[in-house]
Design a protein around this motif. Structure first.
Motif, PDB file in Angstrom:
ATOM      1  N   TYR A   7       0.823  -1.214   0.000  1.00 20.80           N
ATOM      2  CA  TYR A   7       0.000   0.000   0.000  1.00 20.80           C
ATOM      3  C   TYR A   7       0.854   1.259   0.000  1.00 20.80           C
ATOM      4  N   ASN A  17      -9.152   8.327  -5.225  1.00 21.64           N
ATOM      5  CA  ASN A  17      -8.707   7.071  -5.829  1.00 21.64           C
ATOM      6  C   ASN A  17      -8.412   5.966  -4.833  1.00 21.64           C
ATOM      7  N   GLY A  18      -8.759   6.180  -3.579  1.00 20.60           N
ATOM      8  CA  GLY A  18      -8.502   5.177  -2.550  1.00 20.60           C
ATOM      9  C   GLY A  18      -9.155   5.603  -1.256  1.00 20.60           C
ATOM     10  N   SER A  26      -4.789   9.607  -0.016  1.00 24.37           N
ATOM     11  CA  SER A  26      -5.505   8.363  -0.296  1.00 24.37           C
ATOM     12  C   SER A  26      -4.530   7.201  -0.183  1.00 24.37           C
ATOM     13  N   VAL A  28      -3.686   3.464  -1.454  1.00 23.19           N
ATOM     14  CA  VAL A  28      -4.002   2.605  -2.598  1.00 23.19           C
ATOM     15  C   VAL A  28      -3.089   1.395  -2.633  1.00 23.19           C
TER      16      VAL A  28
END
Length: 137
Positions: A7, A17-18, A26, A28
């Motif tokens: 991650y 986006n996450g 974010s 991800v």
């Protein structure tokens, strides 16, 4: 070779986006490769610790940030009891500022949890809990 998920952080992405966390970042997952003979936990955590500064996510192309880049940490051992994954690391933890505290915590915790399907993670650095290891002095 096997695929594991490590991650990373999309800086100031705001959860677009996450998962949103910390300083409006974010979190991800990025697929990484590791030796096929390695167990999932050391493979995933090792991929995160040994990874380059950034990875590129497709669609739209975005560069991720790895808050562990300046650190010199090694995976010592880990275990999973069916609920909690425990990870022991050794080395030097170097932060790039106060926003790296939640980034390092999220990256290590989510990478370990995802590797084994745990509910929670306990991370230790040089025998100290992660919260204590992340304390800025």
């Amino acid at each position: 070779m096997q695929a594991v998920t490590a991650y990373y952080v999309l800086l100031d992405d705001g959860g677009t986006n996450g998962v949103r966390f910390g300083c409006n970042d974010s979190l991800v997952g990025v697929a990484r490769t590791s030796p096929a003979a390695e167990e999932p936990l050391p493979a995933a955590v090792g991929a995160l610790l040994e990874a380059p500064t950034e990875a590129v996510l497709p669609k739209p192309a975005r560069k991720t940030y790895n808050a562990l880049t300046n650190s010199d940490l090694k995976f010592l051992s880990g275990s999973f009891d069916g609920t909690t994954v425990t990870v022991y690391l050794a080395g030097t933890l170097r932060l790039g500022g106060v926003c790296d505290i939640p980034r390092v915590e999220a990256q290590l915790t989510q990478t370990a949890v995802a590797a084994v399907g745990a509910i929670r993670a306990e991370i230790y650095v040089n025998g100290n809990g992660l919260a204590e290891a992340l304390r800025l002095d």
